[in-house]
Write a protein that holds these residues in place. Sequence first.
Motif, PDB file in Angstrom:
ATOM      1  N   MET A  37       0.840  -1.206   0.000  1.00 32.42           N
ATOM      2  CA  MET A  37       0.000   0.000   0.000  1.00 32.42           C
ATOM      3  C   MET A  37       0.873   1.253   0.000  1.00 32.42           C
ATOM      4  O   MET A  37       1.884   1.297   0.695  1.00 32.42           O
ATOM      5  CB  MET A  37      -0.880  -0.005   1.248  1.00 32.42           C
ATOM      6  CG  MET A  37      -1.977   1.020   1.183  1.00 32.42           C
ATOM      7  SD  MET A  37      -2.784   1.243   2.788  1.00 32.42           S
ATOM      8  CE  MET A  37      -1.532   2.104   3.704  1.00 32.42           C
ATOM      9  N   ALA A  38       0.503   2.239  -0.801  1.00 32.65           N
ATOM     10  CA  ALA A  38       1.290   3.471  -0.851  1.00 32.65           C
ATOM     11  C   ALA A  38       1.165   4.216   0.469  1.00 32.65           C
ATOM     12  O   ALA A  38       0.140   4.141   1.150  1.00 32.65           O
ATOM     13  CB  ALA A  38       0.770   4.356  -1.981  1.00 32.65           C
ATOM     14  N   ILE A  39       2.242   4.910   0.841  1.00 31.20           N
ATOM     15  CA  ILE A  39       2.167   5.673   2.095  1.00 31.20           C
ATOM     16  C   ILE A  39       1.333   6.936   1.869  1.00 31.20           C
ATOM     17  O   ILE A  39       1.217   7.431   0.742  1.00 31.20           O
ATOM     18  CB  ILE A  39       3.573   6.019   2.626  1.00 31.20           C
ATOM     19  CG1 ILE A  39       4.342   6.934   1.669  1.00 31.20           C
ATOM     20  CG2 ILE A  39       4.372   4.770   2.877  1.00 31.20           C
ATOM     21  CD1 ILE A  39       5.693   7.338   2.217  1.00 31.20           C
ATOM     22  N   ARG A  40       0.756   7.418   2.950  1.00 33.09           N
ATOM     23  CA  ARG A  40      -0.055   8.650   2.872  1.00 33.09           C
ATOM     24  C   ARG A  40       0.825   9.866   3.086  1.00 33.09           C
ATOM     25  O   ARG A  40       0.875  10.776   2.287  1.00 33.09           O
ATOM     26  CB  ARG A  40      -1.142   8.641   3.953  1.00 33.09           C
ATOM     27  CG  ARG A  40      -2.003   7.412   3.960  1.00 33.09           C
ATOM     28  CD  ARG A  40      -2.886   7.388   2.768  1.00 33.09           C
ATOM     29  NE  ARG A  40      -3.984   6.457   2.965  1.00 33.09           N
ATOM     30  CZ  ARG A  40      -4.787   6.065   2.014  1.00 33.09           C
ATOM     31  NH1 ARG A  40      -4.625   6.492   0.794  1.00 33.09           N
ATOM     32  NH2 ARG A  40      -5.771   5.232   2.271  1.00 33.09           N
ATOM     33  N   LEU A  41       1.494   9.874   4.248  1.00 30.86           N
ATOM     34  CA  LEU A  41       2.247  11.051   4.640  1.00 30.86           C
ATOM     35  C   LEU A  41       3.744  10.723   4.610  1.00 30.86           C
ATOM     36  O   LEU A  41       4.180   9.755   5.229  1.00 30.86           O
ATOM     37  CB  LEU A  41       1.827  11.453   6.068  1.00 30.86           C
ATOM     38  CG  LEU A  41       2.316  12.788   6.602  1.00 30.86           C
ATOM     39  CD1 LEU A  41       1.784  13.963   5.767  1.00 30.86           C
ATOM     40  CD2 LEU A  41       1.885  12.958   8.061  1.00 30.86           C
TER      41      LEU A  41
END
Length: 426
Positions: free
Chosen positions: A1-5
Amino acid sequence: MAIRLGCIADDFTGATDLANNLVRAGMRVVQLIDVPQGGTEEAMDAEAVVIALKSRTVPAADAVEASLRALARLRSAGAEQIYFKYCSTFDSTPAGNIGPVTEALMDALGTDFTIATPAFPDNGRTVFKGHLFVGDVLLSESGMRHHPLTPMTDSNLVSVLGAQTTRTVGLVDHTVVAGGVPAIRARIDDLREDGFGMAVVDAVSNDDLLRLGAAVQGLPLVTAGSGLAIGLPANWGFKPSPAAAQLPAPGGHAAVVSGSVSVATNRQVLEFLRGGRPAFSVDPLRVAAGDDVAGEALAFAESHLDDGPVLVYSTESPDTVRAVQGRLGAAEAGELVERTLARVAQGLVELGVRRLVVAGGETSGAVVQALGITGLRIGPQIDPGVPWCAATLPGGDTLHITLKSGNFGAPDFFTSSFALLDRETS
Ligand SMILES: Nc1ncnc2c1ncn2[C@@H]1O[C@H](COP(=O)(O)OP(=O)(O)OP(=O)(O)O)[C@@H](O)[C@H]1O
Ligand SMILES: O=C(O)[C@@H](O)C(=O)CO
């Protein structure tokens, strides 16, 4: 999953401070030491990644280069928003590095506007009318005016930041912040239209930071102390969760290495000494004269570890530090002490220390690098801004470590931190 921050912190204690606030606000966080060199997708499997740099007091060009490398890595991992974390006392000089790094990140992200707020009310840092307060006094009247590397003698952040950047710096003042998310957004739009590239934002309470956090949703770049972090995770639907702070049970000896010269650390050292506990003072002038002070400190520690925690410290009052700097030069003295304490920390770990408190941002950077630590898991908070962390040593052992910012922590931090670790992991 891609990171948000994706977060870039300009020192190591500041990085754990930021990670701590994000964890407490419900994000899964990974803290990496320096920019990872590829093959680290697994290590970046988190909702927020904090890359800890040692870029606060290096030449501005070096800080920009390291920050841009960190940015590239975070963007390649999918970060949706970038957070540049600096000190809650805005530690910098007219040469930088807050302004130059912010500007370089803005250019790389192709954004024309960002905000700046070091406010961290839980630790007494508030911003009002663009002026930074530390507890009840202005920044320029706080202990920070004597800082050995970044003395802060102007509390007006609009002018401090303005001197470090070619962008025009505006202000989002408290009346606007108190007006809520639409008022903050409207003010940002106005400033943008009027050609401002950055704005210092007032915040005197956590409620202000929560409002600001919601208002900056979607800004490609935010710059702040760790305080703003309490208001961002909710933008992705995260809610506070105590489960994020579990660490394995600790073992081994306990020690404290303190190279911080801040007011709070001076108090903590004094309290430790008052308790009659084992402590060794590192004298930079003796190190400069060629004495094996690190070796002496380790011999002392070895004979006292059973009655630990043992403290090895160079912490001194501003007058004593100034006298040392007068003899050796400020940067040279700093480097010499950092190198010595890093060697001491290595030796302590070889002697079986597995619970380690490090005081001071620069000192923490030197220690963590010397120990070959590449990442930290964030555990329970000891005091606002200071969590226990767990790291895997190159040999595979777990080291429980806490990186204490100079001005954070209660007076009994050098003993209460170990008691809390035992409590939280038993
Ligand atoms: N007795 C001393 N004389 C001169 N310099 C010292 C002495 N003790 C420590 N130093 C140097 O002063 C600097 C202190 O910076 P450090 O970031 O470690 O602590 P701090 O500024 O108190 O904490 P923080 O950055 O977390 O607020 C380091 O470079 C350290 O090596
Ligand atoms: O923001 C702070 O005050 C700390 O996290 C820090 O950066 C001290 O080095």
